[in-house]
Every structure is written in structure tokens, then in C-alpha cells.
Scaffold this active site. Structure first.
Site, PDB file in Angstrom:
ATOM      1  N   LEU A   4      33.625  53.554  51.166  1.00  0.00           N
ATOM      2  CA  LEU A   4      34.572  52.828  50.326  1.00  0.00           C
ATOM      3  C   LEU A   4      35.957  52.771  50.958  1.00  0.00           C
ATOM      4  O   LEU A   4      36.400  53.721  51.612  1.00  0.00           O
ATOM      5  CB  LEU A   4      34.637  53.480  48.942  1.00  0.00           C
ATOM      6  CG  LEU A   4      33.303  53.611  48.201  1.00  0.00           C
ATOM      7  CD1 LEU A   4      33.501  54.271  46.849  1.00  0.00           C
ATOM      8  CD2 LEU A   4      32.632  52.249  48.043  1.00  0.00           C
ATOM      9  N   HIS A   5      36.640  51.659  50.729  1.00  0.00           N
ATOM     10  CA  HIS A   5      37.978  51.448  51.272  1.00  0.00           C
ATOM     11  C   HIS A   5      38.857  50.800  50.206  1.00  0.00           C
ATOM     12  O   HIS A   5      38.454  50.691  49.036  1.00  0.00           O
ATOM     13  CB  HIS A   5      37.918  50.587  52.539  1.00  0.00           C
ATOM     14  CG  HIS A   5      37.113  49.327  52.389  1.00  0.00           C
ATOM     15  ND1 HIS A   5      37.489  48.283  51.570  1.00  0.00           N
ATOM     16  CD2 HIS A   5      35.925  48.949  52.937  1.00  0.00           C
ATOM     17  CE1 HIS A   5      36.609  47.309  51.631  1.00  0.00           C
ATOM     18  NE2 HIS A   5      35.633  47.681  52.448  1.00  0.00           N
ATOM     19  N   GLY A   7      39.591  47.803  49.579  1.00  0.00           N
ATOM     20  CA  GLY A   7      38.993  46.654  48.903  1.00  0.00           C
ATOM     21  C   GLY A   7      38.127  47.081  47.740  1.00  0.00           C
ATOM     22  O   GLY A   7      38.212  46.519  46.640  1.00  0.00           O
ATOM     23  N   HIS A   8      37.275  48.081  47.966  1.00  0.00           N
ATOM     24  CA  HIS A   8      36.464  48.614  46.872  1.00  0.00           C
ATOM     25  C   HIS A   8      37.346  49.220  45.785  1.00  0.00           C
ATOM     26  O   HIS A   8      37.069  49.078  44.587  1.00  0.00           O
ATOM     27  CB  HIS A   8      35.504  49.691  47.399  1.00  0.00           C
ATOM     28  CG  HIS A   8      34.521  49.197  48.414  1.00  0.00           C
ATOM     29  ND1 HIS A   8      34.555  49.597  49.730  1.00  0.00           N
ATOM     30  CD2 HIS A   8      33.490  48.323  48.316  1.00  0.00           C
ATOM     31  CE1 HIS A   8      33.574  49.009  50.396  1.00  0.00           C
ATOM     32  NE2 HIS A   8      32.917  48.224  49.563  1.00  0.00           N
ATOM     33  N   GLN A  32      18.446  44.582  52.962  1.00  0.00           N
ATOM     34  CA  GLN A  32      19.321  43.511  53.420  1.00  0.00           C
ATOM     35  C   GLN A  32      19.674  43.636  54.901  1.00  0.00           C
ATOM     36  O   GLN A  32      20.473  42.865  55.414  1.00  0.00           O
ATOM     37  CB  GLN A  32      20.591  43.456  52.566  1.00  0.00           C
ATOM     38  CG  GLN A  32      21.535  44.637  52.710  1.00  0.00           C
ATOM     39  CD  GLN A  32      22.696  44.545  51.726  1.00  0.00           C
ATOM     40  OE1 GLN A  32      22.531  44.676  50.519  1.00  0.00           O
ATOM     41  NE2 GLN A  32      23.881  44.299  52.252  1.00  0.00           N
ATOM     42  N   GLY A 158      33.608  41.413  45.426  1.00  0.00           N
ATOM     43  CA  GLY A 158      34.722  40.874  46.194  1.00  0.00           C
ATOM     44  C   GLY A 158      34.465  39.463  46.686  1.00  0.00           C
ATOM     45  O   GLY A 158      33.323  39.093  46.991  1.00  0.00           O
ATOM     46  N   VAL A 187      40.913  41.905  49.717  1.00  0.00           N
ATOM     47  CA  VAL A 187      42.013  42.811  50.078  1.00  0.00           C
ATOM     48  C   VAL A 187      42.083  42.878  51.593  1.00  0.00           C
ATOM     49  O   VAL A 187      41.052  42.993  52.270  1.00  0.00           O
ATOM     50  CB  VAL A 187      41.805  44.208  49.468  1.00  0.00           C
ATOM     51  CG1 VAL A 187      42.906  45.165  49.914  1.00  0.00           C
ATOM     52  CG2 VAL A 187      41.768  44.112  47.946  1.00  0.00           C
TER      53      VAL A 187
END
Length: 524
Positions: A4-5, A7-8, A32, A158, A187
């Protein structure tokens, strides 16, 4: 998928702001990844992810194993890879409650259904799907399982992966899943590079090269604002910027419709420029949405805060149209009462909403600047009665009513150029509004204003104490209703109006508007 960063974090923060309970799923989805992709190398850092979730006020972390999701056999060769002892133990404990059952979740990938106006390859085999066959089927399979297990009211994704967002929205519609899909802005790092878990693969030099991807998109946005609408001009603008960055290998650069992903030759209302490129061995994606729409200003806030008065004046000051959404709900409430329908008869009210026709028009009367008709009967004054005021919140909370009226409001807003006010304009009706304002004031201040309004309108007088009780009760009802509760929208500017004149509040909003478009011009 974890790692996670920021953006998350932005997704968690928005979810925290708009919901009572927030759950975050963390699962590196093997379905995926292609055979030659980075499934084994994809960063897994559950403990640091857990800490970030805790800091963001997340209530639940859902970190299943492949076996938990019924796909263990499909990734048997990778069993245990990327799983910590904690996740394996949690999966074991979860499975203990299912001992004695031989039932296994089906392992077939979800296939997007065909539709008369919709072809599966147009969604899953273009853009990223062209070089990653099966990728989006794997995404759809796990997202469907996730939504069925957690059963959220809203799910946040996102905009960075615009193709994934469009496919998930389509999936939810096709399967009639009872969840709202909320797209959130991308982000970015200070250089403009879109935040991604894969950014940690990049060297400092590669990060600088990668920043040219967004620079190219910005130049295309500037060309669009300047009036360029054709595909060739917009894509060539991006290519010219990317050509300046050595070591950026473009995989695709396309202009598509943001909802259908079909190619667009000329942007009429909206288009997405999507790009995928490799910098070194790292594959990066980004996009930007271009909308041929005038600005939308969303003004939310509790009852009695002066939203209507302020919104009308702001619209006039900015040369925009005032959309009185509150009058629409009041008009329907009046019709319900006039028809003798109980405010608790949800089915009858829903049927009435589907059959009614509401019209709004500007008026030269300063006291009532918006005239309102419902089924060709003018109700401009009648919708301001105490009885309508006391019942409008309950009517507005009925999902079927909201569906009908929000759809009409959004149709009016397709071209933009308006100021709208209500309880959930910035969160539900126009979540992509260019400027979001949250007006508020104390209960005592609002009671005084309401009493003055009644006096000016010749309405029967009510004591301040009663008005304060009524307003407090309305606040609680609006904030706790199941559908579209009153909440401050993410990114909204809060303005407390106690002690401020209408002129001061209007000036503050106009100033915010000027700042927003000054920032937009600088980005272009």
C-alpha cells in the site's frame, strides 16, 4: 493487492469520511498475472500494510489466501508463495468453521456477458487486455468474490487503472450487484508520476524518465482546453513529449470513451487518453480524462444553513445556472401529501416519483428566484410550508425517489455550467464537481435564520426552542439515513457561516472558484 502507498491511503481516507465501517482487502491475485509476469516478485508487505490501515482508521482488513477464495488448486504450484504465517493461520482458522463440507467455490473465471450494444472484447481485449490475455477475467473473478463476501455499500477504486474501473462498473451493472462503485482521482508523486506499488522497481533515473508519461498527458489536456478535439492531434501531442524521454518504450497510446473503452475519433463529451509504457523492465500505466463540460460547483450542508440563497447568488456572480435540487424533493413531497399518500408508503411514493414531471425556471422575484412546477401545477410557494419541510427528508431518503431525481439532475449536469446545492451533491450527484463547498453553521444560528425567514414569508411563528429541536432532529435524520446521508464530500472546502454575512460567504466561494481554475490553468 497490497504494498500500500499514498494512492491506496487516499481511497481509505475517502471511504473513512463517507462510511461508518471501512474494510480493506489485501490479496495478490494470481488469476490476473500472466505466465511471464511478476506474480512471484510482486511486493508483499502485510505488516506494514496493516500499520498503514490502522493509521487510516480502517476497521477490517480482509486478507484471504487463494484457498479461502476457492482458487487454491489453480495456483497449487505457487502455494505458500507470498503468504505470511499470519495469513496462512488466519485462513486455517477460517476454514475450521467449514469442516465437514465438501463444497468448493467454482473456479471458472467470470466472463463478461454479451449485450446488444456491448461486446466483451471491446472491454477486456483492448488496451492492457491486448498484451495481458485473461488479466481482466482474473480481476473480475476475484472482485466478484470479494463483493459477494464483504457485501459493501460502496467499493472504492482508483482512476489510475481506468480500464479496470470501467470493467468493474460494467460487471456490477451486468450482475445487478447492490454496491456503488466509486472512482477516486489518481494520486501522484511530486514529479507527476502516478503512484504504483511497482514504482519501487524504478531507479531514481528511471523515475525521472517515467514522469514524462504524465507530462505528455498534461500537454494533451492543455491542447484539449485550447479547443483541440480530434484523436490524431491529441495523441500526437503526447507522443511528442514521450519522444523526449529516453528509455520509455510505449506499449499503447489510445483515445477511448471512459465508460465503454471504445475508440474515440473526436471528443464530443468525454474521452480518456490511456497509455502503457515500460521504463526498464517496469510496466507503468496512466490516463487522463478529457471532458467537454463547463464547471460544476457543488454546495452541500445541513438544513437552514442558507445554501439556497448563497447558491443562487454564486451562480449569478459566476455566470452559471442555479440548479435547485432541494426544490425537486420538496415538490415531490408536496405531491405525496396532496395525494393523500402516507409518507411511509414507499411503493406508492416510488410509483408517484416515476410518473411525475418536475420543471424549474428562473424567476425575477428576488424572494423566490426559482419557480417550480410538478405535473404542470406551480408549487413555488407551497413547497416551503412547514408540513413539507417536516417530511421532505423522509421522502428524499427513499432509494427509488433518489434514483429518479438524481438521474434527472445528472442529465441536466452533463454539459456543466451550473451551481447545485443539497445534502449529497458533492458525494453522490456530482462527485466529479470542479469545486465542492460544505456550508455549515451552529444549530442556534440556523434557528434564528429560519425564524427570520418565516417572518419575512408571513408564515406562522415558531419559538426558537422548537426550531432548534426541529433542526437538530433534521440533522440527525439527514446524517443517519441509509441512502446518501449528509456528509462532507472528499476534497470539499468547509465554510462555517456563523457571524458572516451572505456577501462574505459568497465572496469566499467565488475566491475558492478562482483559485481552483488558476490551479487548473497552471497544470495545463
Amino acid at each position: 493487492m497490497g504494498a500500500l502507498h499514498a494512492g491506496h491511503l487516499s481511497l481509505m481516507q475517502r471511504a473513512r469520511q463517507e462510511n461508518d465501517i471501512v474494510a480493506v482487502s489485501i490479496f495478490v491475485n494470481p488469476l490476473q498475472f500472466g505466465p511471464t509476469e511478476d506474480y512471484q516478485q510482486y511486493p508483499r508487505q502485510l505488516e506494514s500494510d496493516r500499520q498503514l490501515c490502522e493509521q487510516a482508521g480502517v476497521d477490517i482488513i480482509f486478507a484471504p489466501t487463494a484457498e479461502d477464495l476457492g482458487i487454491g488448486e489453480r495456483v497449487k504450484g505457487d502455494k505458500g508463495e507470498g503468504e505470511t504465517r499470519e495469513t496462512r493461520e488466519r485462513g486455517r482458522q477460517g476454514r475450521q468453521g467449514r469442516q465437514g463440507s465438501n463444497y468448493q467455490l467454482p473456479t471458472t473465471n467470470y466472463q463478461l456477458p454479451t449485450h446488444p450494444n456491448y461486446s466483451t472484447p471491446e472491454m477486456t481485449s483492448v488496451l492492457c487486455g491486448e498484451s495481458r490475455p485473461g488479466h481482466f477475467q482474473g480481476v473480475a473473478t476475484i472482485v466478484t468474490k470479494l463483493l459477494n463476501i464483504v457485501q459493501p455499500s460502496r467499493a472504492y477504486f482508483g482512476q489510475k487503472d481506468g480500464q479496470q474501473l470501467a470493467i468493474i462498473r460494467r460487471l456490477v451493472r451486468d450482475l445487478s450487484l447492490p454496491v456503488e462503485i466509486v472512482g477516486c482521482p489518481t494520486v501522484r508523486e511530486a514529479s507527476g508520476l502516478a503512484m504504483s506499488s511497482r514504482n519501487q522497481y524504478l531507479t531514481p533515473e528511471q523515475r525521472e524518465r517515467a514522469s514524462y508519461i504524465y507530462r505528455g498527458l498534461q500537454h494533451a489536456q492543455a491542447a484539449f482546453i485550447a479547443g483541440k478535439r480530434d484523436r490524431q492531434t491529441l495523441l500526437t501531442t503526447v507522443e511528442q513529449v514521450l519522444a523526449l524521454a529516453k528509455g520509455v518504450a510505449v506499449e499503447y497510446l489510445e483515445l477511448v470513451h471512459p465508460d465503454t473503452l471504445r475508440p474515440v475519433n473526436r471528443v464530443e463529451e468525454a474521452g480518456t487518453i490511456a497509455v502503457a509504457a515500460r521504463v526498464g523492465t517496469t510496466r507503468l500505466i496512466d490516463n487522463i480524462i478529457l471532458r467537454d463540460r463547463q464547471p460544476i460547483v457543488a454546495i452541500d450542508g445541513p438544513a437552514g444553513v442558507g445554501k439556497s440563497t448563497v447558491s443562487r447568488s454564486v451562480a449569478r456572480e459566476l455566470g452559471l445556472v442555479y440548479l435547485d435540487t432541494g426544490a425537486m424533493y420538496r415538490a415531490l413531497t408536496w405531491l405525496v401529501l396532496e395525494s393523500g399518500i402516507s409518507v411511509t408508503d414507499r411503493c406508492a411514493i416510488a410509483e408517484l416519483a416515476n410518473r411525475c414531471e418536475i420543471q424549474l425556471a428562473a424567476s425575477l422575484d428576488a424572494a423566490q428566484p426559482v419557480r417550480v412546477w410538478i405535473n404542470n401545477r406551480e408549487v413555488t410557494s407551497a413547497i416551503r410550508s412547514l408540513e413539507v419541510t417536516a417530511n421532505v427528508s423522509a421522502i428524499a431518503a427513499i432509494p427509488e425517489v433518489r434514483h429518479v431525481l438524481v438521474k434527472q439532475q445528472q442529465q441536466w449536469g452533463q454539459k456543466g455550467g451550473l451551481v447545485a446545492e443539497g445534502r449529497d451533491i458533492g458525494t453522490q450527484v456530482f462527485p466529479d464537481a470542479d469545486l465542492k463547498i460544505f456550508l455549515t453553521a451552529s444549530v442556534q444560528e440556523r434557528a434564528k435564520r429560519r425564524q427570520q425567514d418565516f417572518l419575512a414569508q408571513g408564515q406562522p411563528q415558531v419559538s426558537l426552542e422548537q426550531l432548534e429541536r426541529d433542526i437538530a432532529a433534521r440533522d440527525w435524520q439527514d446524517s443517519n439515513r441509509e441512502v446518501a446521508p449528509l456528509k462532507k464530500a472528499a476534497g470539499a472546502v468547509e465554510i462555517i457561516t456563523d457571524g458572516k454575512s451572505i456577501t462574505q460567504v459568497i465572496a469566499e466561494i467565488v475566491s475558492q472558484y478562482d483559485q481552483v481554475f488558476a490551479r487548473t490553468d497552471q497544470r495545463g
